[in-house]
Design a protein around this motif. Structure first.
Motif, PDB file in Angstrom:
ATOM      1  N   ASP A 116       0.828  -1.207   0.000  1.00  0.00           N
ATOM      2  CA  ASP A 116       0.000   0.000   0.000  1.00  0.00           C
ATOM      3  C   ASP A 116       0.865   1.261   0.000  1.00  0.00           C
ATOM      4  O   ASP A 116       0.551   2.247  -0.686  1.00  0.00           O
ATOM      5  CB  ASP A 116      -0.918   0.017   1.221  1.00  0.00           C
ATOM      6  CG  ASP A 116      -1.977  -1.079   1.182  1.00  0.00           C
ATOM      7  OD1 ASP A 116      -2.278  -1.566   0.080  1.00  0.00           O
ATOM      8  OD2 ASP A 116      -2.489  -1.441   2.260  1.00  0.00           O
ATOM      9  N   ALA A 117       1.972   1.220   0.745  1.00  0.00           N
ATOM     10  CA  ALA A 117       2.797   2.419   0.895  1.00  0.00           C
ATOM     11  C   ALA A 117       3.427   2.853  -0.425  1.00  0.00           C
ATOM     12  O   ALA A 117       3.513   4.059  -0.702  1.00  0.00           O
ATOM     13  CB  ALA A 117       3.890   2.160   1.934  1.00  0.00           C
ATOM     14  N   VAL A 118       3.877   1.896  -1.250  1.00  0.00           N
ATOM     15  CA  VAL A 118       4.558   2.288  -2.486  1.00  0.00           C
ATOM     16  C   VAL A 118       3.613   2.975  -3.467  1.00  0.00           C
ATOM     17  O   VAL A 118       4.064   3.701  -4.366  1.00  0.00           O
ATOM     18  CB  VAL A 118       5.246   1.085  -3.166  1.00  0.00           C
ATOM     19  CG1 VAL A 118       6.327   0.514  -2.259  1.00  0.00           C
ATOM     20  CG2 VAL A 118       4.243   0.011  -3.576  1.00  0.00           C
ATOM     21  N   GLU A 119       2.313   2.785  -3.296  1.00  0.00           N
ATOM     22  CA  GLU A 119       1.353   3.471  -4.153  1.00  0.00           C
ATOM     23  C   GLU A 119       1.266   4.963  -3.831  1.00  0.00           C
ATOM     24  O   GLU A 119       0.774   5.749  -4.647  1.00  0.00           O
ATOM     25  CB  GLU A 119      -0.030   2.829  -4.024  1.00  0.00           C
ATOM     26  CG  GLU A 119      -0.128   1.445  -4.625  1.00  0.00           C
ATOM     27  CD  GLU A 119       0.146   1.449  -6.116  1.00  0.00           C
ATOM     28  OE1 GLU A 119      -0.374   2.348  -6.817  1.00  0.00           O
ATOM     29  OE2 GLU A 119       0.902   0.577  -6.582  1.00  0.00           O
ATOM     30  N   THR A 120       1.729   5.349  -2.663  1.00  0.00           N
ATOM     31  CA  THR A 120       1.664   6.755  -2.257  1.00  0.00           C
ATOM     32  C   THR A 120       2.975   7.487  -2.492  1.00  0.00           C
ATOM     33  O   THR A 120       3.036   8.706  -2.304  1.00  0.00           O
ATOM     34  CB  THR A 120       1.301   6.860  -0.768  1.00  0.00           C
ATOM     35  OG1 THR A 120       2.393   6.356   0.032  1.00  0.00           O
ATOM     36  CG2 THR A 120       0.045   6.066  -0.448  1.00  0.00           C
ATOM     37  N   MET A 121       4.035   6.778  -2.868  1.00  0.00           N
ATOM     38  CA  MET A 121       5.344   7.400  -3.048  1.00  0.00           C
ATOM     39  C   MET A 121       5.454   7.986  -4.447  1.00  0.00           C
ATOM     40  O   MET A 121       4.970   7.401  -5.422  1.00  0.00           O
ATOM     41  CB  MET A 121       6.445   6.371  -2.784  1.00  0.00           C
ATOM     42  CG  MET A 121       6.450   5.869  -1.354  1.00  0.00           C
ATOM     43  SD  MET A 121       7.725   4.646  -1.011  1.00  0.00           S
ATOM     44  CE  MET A 121       7.314   4.196   0.689  1.00  0.00           C
ATOM     45  N   ASP A 122       6.092   9.147  -4.532  1.00  0.00           N
ATOM     46  CA  ASP A 122       6.212   9.786  -5.835  1.00  0.00           C
ATOM     47  C   ASP A 122       7.638  10.270  -6.060  1.00  0.00           C
ATOM     48  O   ASP A 122       8.476  10.252  -5.166  1.00  0.00           O
ATOM     49  CB  ASP A 122       5.221  10.935  -5.979  1.00  0.00           C
ATOM     50  CG  ASP A 122       5.338  11.972  -4.874  1.00  0.00           C
ATOM     51  OD1 ASP A 122       6.407  12.047  -4.231  1.00  0.00           O
ATOM     52  OD2 ASP A 122       4.369  12.705  -4.637  1.00  0.00           O
ATOM     53  N   GLY A 123       7.897  10.697  -7.285  1.00  0.00           N
ATOM     54  CA  GLY A 123       9.231  11.101  -7.687  1.00  0.00           C
ATOM     55  C   GLY A 123       9.596  10.384  -8.966  1.00  0.00           C
ATOM     56  O   GLY A 123       8.918   9.428  -9.381  1.00  0.00           O
ATOM     57  N   PRO A 124      10.670  10.810  -9.634  1.00  0.00           N
ATOM     58  CA  PRO A 124      11.026  10.254 -10.934  1.00  0.00           C
ATOM     59  C   PRO A 124      11.234   8.744 -10.937  1.00  0.00           C
ATOM     60  O   PRO A 124      10.938   8.078 -11.933  1.00  0.00           O
ATOM     61  CB  PRO A 124      12.330  10.988 -11.282  1.00  0.00           C
ATOM     62  CG  PRO A 124      12.307  12.236 -10.470  1.00  0.00           C
ATOM     63  CD  PRO A 124      11.575  11.898  -9.215  1.00  0.00           C
ATOM     64  N   VAL A 125      11.726   8.185  -9.834  1.00  0.00           N
ATOM     65  CA  VAL A 125      12.017   6.755  -9.814  1.00  0.00           C
ATOM     66  C   VAL A 125      10.769   5.902  -9.609  1.00  0.00           C
ATOM     67  O   VAL A 125      10.758   4.705  -9.902  1.00  0.00           O
ATOM     68  CB  VAL A 125      13.067   6.436  -8.727  1.00  0.00           C
ATOM     69  CG1 VAL A 125      12.441   6.575  -7.336  1.00  0.00           C
ATOM     70  CG2 VAL A 125      13.670   5.052  -8.918  1.00  0.00           C
ATOM     71  N   TRP A 126       9.681   6.524  -9.109  1.00  0.00           N
ATOM     72  CA  TRP A 126       8.501   5.738  -8.758  1.00  0.00           C
ATOM     73  C   TRP A 126       7.589   5.544  -9.965  1.00  0.00           C
ATOM     74  O   TRP A 126       6.496   6.077 -10.051  1.00  0.00           O
ATOM     75  CB  TRP A 126       7.752   6.373  -7.584  1.00  0.00           C
ATOM     76  CG  TRP A 126       8.477   6.129  -6.294  1.00  0.00           C
ATOM     77  CD1 TRP A 126       9.207   7.017  -5.575  1.00  0.00           C
ATOM     78  CD2 TRP A 126       8.574   4.884  -5.622  1.00  0.00           C
ATOM     79  NE1 TRP A 126       9.761   6.406  -4.479  1.00  0.00           N
ATOM     80  CE2 TRP A 126       9.385   5.085  -4.480  1.00  0.00           C
ATOM     81  CE3 TRP A 126       8.065   3.601  -5.867  1.00  0.00           C
ATOM     82  CZ2 TRP A 126       9.696   4.067  -3.590  1.00  0.00           C
ATOM     83  CZ3 TRP A 126       8.367   2.592  -4.972  1.00  0.00           C
ATOM     84  CH2 TRP A 126       9.175   2.823  -3.859  1.00  0.00           C
ATOM     85  N   THR A 127       8.102   4.744 -10.894  1.00  0.00           N
ATOM     86  CA  THR A 127       7.329   4.334 -12.058  1.00  0.00           C
ATOM     87  C   THR A 127       6.435   3.153 -11.689  1.00  0.00           C
ATOM     88  O   THR A 127       6.559   2.568 -10.604  1.00  0.00           O
ATOM     89  CB  THR A 127       8.271   3.914 -13.190  1.00  0.00           C
ATOM     90  OG1 THR A 127       9.010   2.749 -12.751  1.00  0.00           O
ATOM     91  CG2 THR A 127       9.262   5.016 -13.539  1.00  0.00           C
TER      92      THR A 127
END
Length: 382
Positions: free
Chosen positions: A342-353
């Motif tokens: 669930d947490a990785v769905e909320t992370m953003d930035g260029p690497v979070w494809t």
């Protein structure tokens, strides 16, 4: 945490694609000098690239009196098939280490010591020092860092410059202050010391060659609010904590590049999170192991590590604040896996494809499958 019986069983687990003769020579002498009530077994896990001579070396070690378990790849695959997970561990992968962990768990061993085939014990009390994990609560020298991070290489006499171990977050590689005290703690796992050289990040190794062959003090335990990376070299894990010590699968592709060489970093942080949730501690220090490193193309190592390095700070910032559920390692690890996806769905930035999120979704799924495999393996236990 359960109380270990008086006659304790220790498994030393490693994987190899070499013949590992130096490894068996080193442990043969150590076990012969060891003594004590403990029974030590070597679990050596080959892969398809492992030469035939490896099995001859294992046979010789058994003839010399060592307890060696070295299942062929076919035997490993058959075991996974009986557990209903035939594709759980890929071939040509350091993920084979999980087979060794599984065999130790199934046998009911009290202590698992994870090593690489180029890690060699440095002292005759190697096993006694690792057995601290089974000692229950006692007073430890404890470090409590203001930043929440502590560099375990501070325990090493490293020259000519300060280094950080693999997996140490880059944003915290700055001078810091730490309070030190003596406090009671219950050690759940023990990453021992490393020498010549310690397991540094590939870019540190390629830029400079510091090494260390001694410890400045025997041990340090992390406070509940202080973190440090734990890898799979010379690391002892209590049987109870093995449920949270799955070695994640690498090889996922991100932007055309394979994500690799960081499985032990993720596994070390995840078991650490579960230990902290359960009120247990992580101890660094003795025993020292010498890392006579196999040949590596360091720039290629760096290329493989970079995708994981770029997301690690985000994952760790989340992990430090995560509130896990459960009263056992099994329950806490399941909670962690569910919260991670669930947490990785909320992370953003260029690497979070979407690819990177897919990598962590796969990881979370396999973490839960590891728990299922352990549950099923109870039917195979002696």
């Amino acid at each position: 945490m359960t109380t270990a019986p008086s006659a304790r069983r220790i498994d030393v687990v490693m994987t190899t694609i070499g013949d590992s003769e130096p490894f068996f020579d080193a442990y043969r002498g150590l076990i012969a000098r060891h003594g004590g009530d403990e029974h030590v077994r070597l679990i050596a896990i080959p892969d398809r690239k492992t030469p035939r001579r490896f099995f001859e070396v294992c046979d010789k070690a058994r003839a010399d009196g060592l307890d060696v378990l070295s299942p062929t790849v076919d035997e490993q695959d058959a075991l996974l098939g009986r557990l209903g997970a035939p594709s759980f561990v890929p071939h040509h992968s350091d993920n084979r280490r999980n087979i060794g962990y599984l065999l130790s768990w199934t046998a009911g061993s009290d202590l698992l010591i994870s090593v690489d085939d180029d890690n060699f014990p440095h002292a005759d009390d190697f096993f006694r020092q690792h057995l601290t994990v089974l000692a229950g609560q006692r007073d430890y020298h404890t470090v409590d860092s203001a930043s929440g991070w502590w560099n375990p290489c501070e325990l090493l006499d490293v020259q000519p410059l300060q280094v950080y171990p693999r997996g140490y977050p880059y944003q915290h590689r700055v001078p810091d202050s730490a309070r030190e005290s003596t406090a009671p703690a219950h050690s759940g796992n023990t990453p021992g010391g490393w020498g010549a050289p310690p397991p540094r990040a590939a870019n540190t190794s390629s830029a400079a060659g510091p090494g260390g062959r001694s410890l400045t003090r025997p041990e340090a335990v992390l406070s509940r609010g202080t973190w440090a990376p734990v890898n799979s070299q010379n690391t002892a894990v209590h049987r109870d904590a093995v449920a949270a010590y799955y070695f994640p699968r690498m090889g996922y592709r991100h932007n055309g590049q394979v994500i690799d060489r960081y499985a032990d970093i993720f596994s070390g942080y995840f078991v650490q999170a579960c230990a902290k949730h359960l009120g247990h501690a992580v101890r660094f220090g003795t025993p020292l192991a010498l890392h006579e490193r196999n040949d590596h193309w360091l720039l290629n190592d760096l290329r493989q590590e970079l995708p994981a390095i770029t997301v690690l700070d985000d994952i760790l910032a989340w992990l430090q604040d995560a509130r896990l559920d459960g009263s056992t390692y099994h329950e806490a690890y399941r909670s962690l896996s569910q919260q991670l996806q669930d947490a990785v769905e909320t992370m953003d930035g260029p690497v979070w494809t979407q690819e990177m999120r897919g990598f962590f979704h796969q990881m979370a799924h396999l973490m839960r499958q590891w728990l299922t495999v352990l549950d099923r393996s109870a039917d195979l236990a002696p």
